[in-house]
Design a protein around this motif. Structure first.
Motif, short mmCIF file in Angstrom:
data_model
loop_
_atom_site.label_atom_id
_atom_site.label_comp_id
_atom_site.label_asym_id
_atom_site.label_seq_id
_atom_site.Cartn_x
_atom_site.Cartn_y
_atom_site.Cartn_z
N ALA A 187 -2.31 2.04 -4.95
CA ALA A 187 -0.94 1.75 -3.47
C ALA A 187 -1.10 0.96 -2.88
O ALA A 187 -0.05 1.24 -2.48
CB ALA A 187 -1.99 2.99 -3.25
N VAL A 194 1.57 -1.31 -4.92
CA VAL A 194 2.33 -0.34 -4.57
C VAL A 194 3.77 -0.40 -3.31
O VAL A 194 4.96 -0.82 -3.24
CB VAL A 194 2.84 1.25 -4.76
CG1 VAL A 194 4.09 1.91 -4.64
CG2 VAL A 194 2.25 1.59 -6.57
N ARG A 195 2.69 -0.15 -2.12
CA ARG A 195 3.42 -0.56 -0.94
C ARG A 195 3.63 -1.90 -0.71
O ARG A 195 4.90 -2.04 0.55
CB ARG A 195 1.95 0.19 -0.04
CG ARG A 195 1.96 1.50 -0.15
CD ARG A 195 3.17 2.40 0.67
NE ARG A 195 3.72 3.86 0.45
CZ ARG A 195 4.51 4.07 1.70
NH1 ARG A 195 4.97 3.71 2.18
NH2 ARG A 195 4.33 5.61 1.38
N SER A 196 2.90 -2.90 -1.51
CA SER A 196 3.61 -4.21 -0.88
C SER A 196 4.39 -4.77 -1.43
O SER A 196 4.90 -5.92 -1.72
CB SER A 196 2.08 -5.14 -1.19
OG SER A 196 1.21 -4.61 -0.57
N GLY A 197 4.78 -4.26 -3.08
CA GLY A 197 6.30 -4.40 -3.73
C GLY A 197 5.53 -4.92 -5.03
O GLY A 197 6.89 -5.56 -5.20
N VAL A 198 4.55 -4.32 -5.33
CA VAL A 198 3.79 -5.26 -6.44
C VAL A 198 5.12 -4.48 -7.91
O VAL A 198 5.43 -3.41 -7.63
CB VAL A 198 2.63 -4.59 -6.97
CG1 VAL A 198 2.36 -4.37 -8.65
CG2 VAL A 198 1.53 -5.11 -6.40
N GLY A 228 10.41 -3.63 -7.04
CA GLY A 228 9.07 -2.56 -6.86
C GLY A 228 9.44 -1.30 -6.52
O GLY A 228 10.38 -0.82 -6.53
N ASP A 232 8.60 -0.42 -3.82
CA ASP A 232 8.09 -0.09 -1.59
C ASP A 232 9.35 0.38 -0.85
O ASP A 232 8.82 1.03 0.26
CB ASP A 232 7.42 -1.02 -1.40
CG ASP A 232 8.49 -2.59 -1.05
OD1 ASP A 232 9.14 -2.45 -2.36
OD2 ASP A 232 8.00 -3.71 -0.02
#
Lengths: 157, 178
Positions: B136, B139-143, A145, A147
């Motif tokens: 968004a 993305v921030r969660s690591g999808v 990902g 993040d």
């Protein structure tokens, strides 16, 4: 050249390299100085999923650009393979061919899988002076990902 | 281990009791065949777990590879404004190969909502911000592709069949109740 299997850590100056990004084009890492750089090593083009790691980063490119960062994908695939893959996925960032000598750059970053002959799924975030500020190697089958990259870019500021 | 950074709130599309002990969040793309394949799996799990599960769907359209994904996402949000998110979600996944605007409007009509309103919303981009917000947070969660599932807030990296997903839900549920 060392075959060190430990990935380079934060605080290390990123080894400079020049790799082809197209049949008639090259990217030299040190020419990118002045902005953050994301190096995304990955095992191979054409992984059989939608939204594979490179396609995902392509979607997230605007987020990376907010930090002024340049993304480069790197695998041991050759330029023609990269070109086909890139066109199929509409990628808008360069894929670098660590093809000859095979995996030389991945080795210098400590992220080459000798037995498999491919790069690890490894991420490096470099600051604008070319120093590695964050690195991460994820299990080969797990797409990490974005993040971690975004948090690292945030911390540069 | 990647974690969900945006907790589930009433803004989300939630199927099942709001206070269910198990939460399954999917970041999905309506045009992604893997999401299409996961759709019946989720249905099966919902049936098996009944009221102990709340299922949440968030938008993660991969617009560079799926030209219809963005409008499909926006159309489902438009349906949500007419209280028909899940009907639209289901009919889109059941007809994944035809997702042009005219198809989306046809599905809106088929589930008995105001298709003209959906058309207006698509033309005006009314739900773009909402879709971007989901994207968004993903993305921030690591999808890391579509679909990506989170079980009680932790990213699930296992196989996408009912048995594997169910086992992971049960393990997570057991942990939560201890």
């Amino acid at each position: 050249m060392s075959d060190d299997e430990t990935p380079l850590n934060a605080g290390t100056a990123a080894p400079d390299f020049t790799l082809p990004s197209a049949p008639d084009q090259e990217v030299k890492l040190s020419n990118l100085a002045g902005k953050p750089v994301i190096l995304a090593f990955y095992p191979a083009d054409w992984s059989p999923v939608c939204g594979d790691q490179m396609a995902l980063y392509n979607e997230i490119l605007p987020e990376f650009e907010k930090y002024g960062a340049q993304l480069c994908g790197i695998s041991v695939d050759g330029v023609w393979c990269h070109r086909a893959f890139s066109q199929a996925r509409h990628l808008q960032f360069p894929l670098l061919a660590d093809f000859e000598p095979k995996g030389a750059v991945a080795r210098r970053y400590g992220v080459y899988r000798k037995d498999d002959g491919i790069a690890e799924r490894a991420l490096f975030v470099l600051d604008s002076d070319g120093v590695i500020r964050w690195s991460h190697v994820s299990p080969i089958h797990i797409n990490p990902g974005a993040d971690g990259i975004l948090s690292a870019l945030e911390r540069l500021h | 281990m990647a974690q969900l950074v945006q907790p589930v709130t009433e803004e989300d599309h939630i199927a099942g009791p709001v206070n269910a002990p198990l939460t399954l969040v999917e970041y999905g793309d309506f045009e992604c065949p893997h999401c299409g394949a996961a759709h019946p799996v989720v249905k099966e799990i919902q049936q098996l777990l009944g009221d102990t599960l709340r299922f949440v769907f968030r938008q993660f359209p991969l617009t560079q590879i799926h030209p219809h994904a963005e409008h499909a996402a926006e159309a489902s949000e438009s349906a949500a404004a007419q209280d028909a998110f899940w009907e639209m979600h289901d009919i889109i996944f059941e007809n994944q190969t035809a997702l042009a605007d005219r198809d989306l409007l046809r599905y809106a009509a088929a589930i008995d909502i105001d298709a003209e309103q959906v058309a207006e919303d698509l033309a005006a981009g009314t739900w773009q911000t909402r879709v971007r917000r989901d994207f968004a947070s993903g993305v921030r969660s690591g999808v890391n592709g579509t679909p990506t599932f989170f079980i009680n807030g932790m990213r699930y990296d296992g196989l996408l069949d009912a048995r594997s997903l169910l086992a992971a839900l049960r393990v997570s549920g057991g942990r939560a109740s201890r």
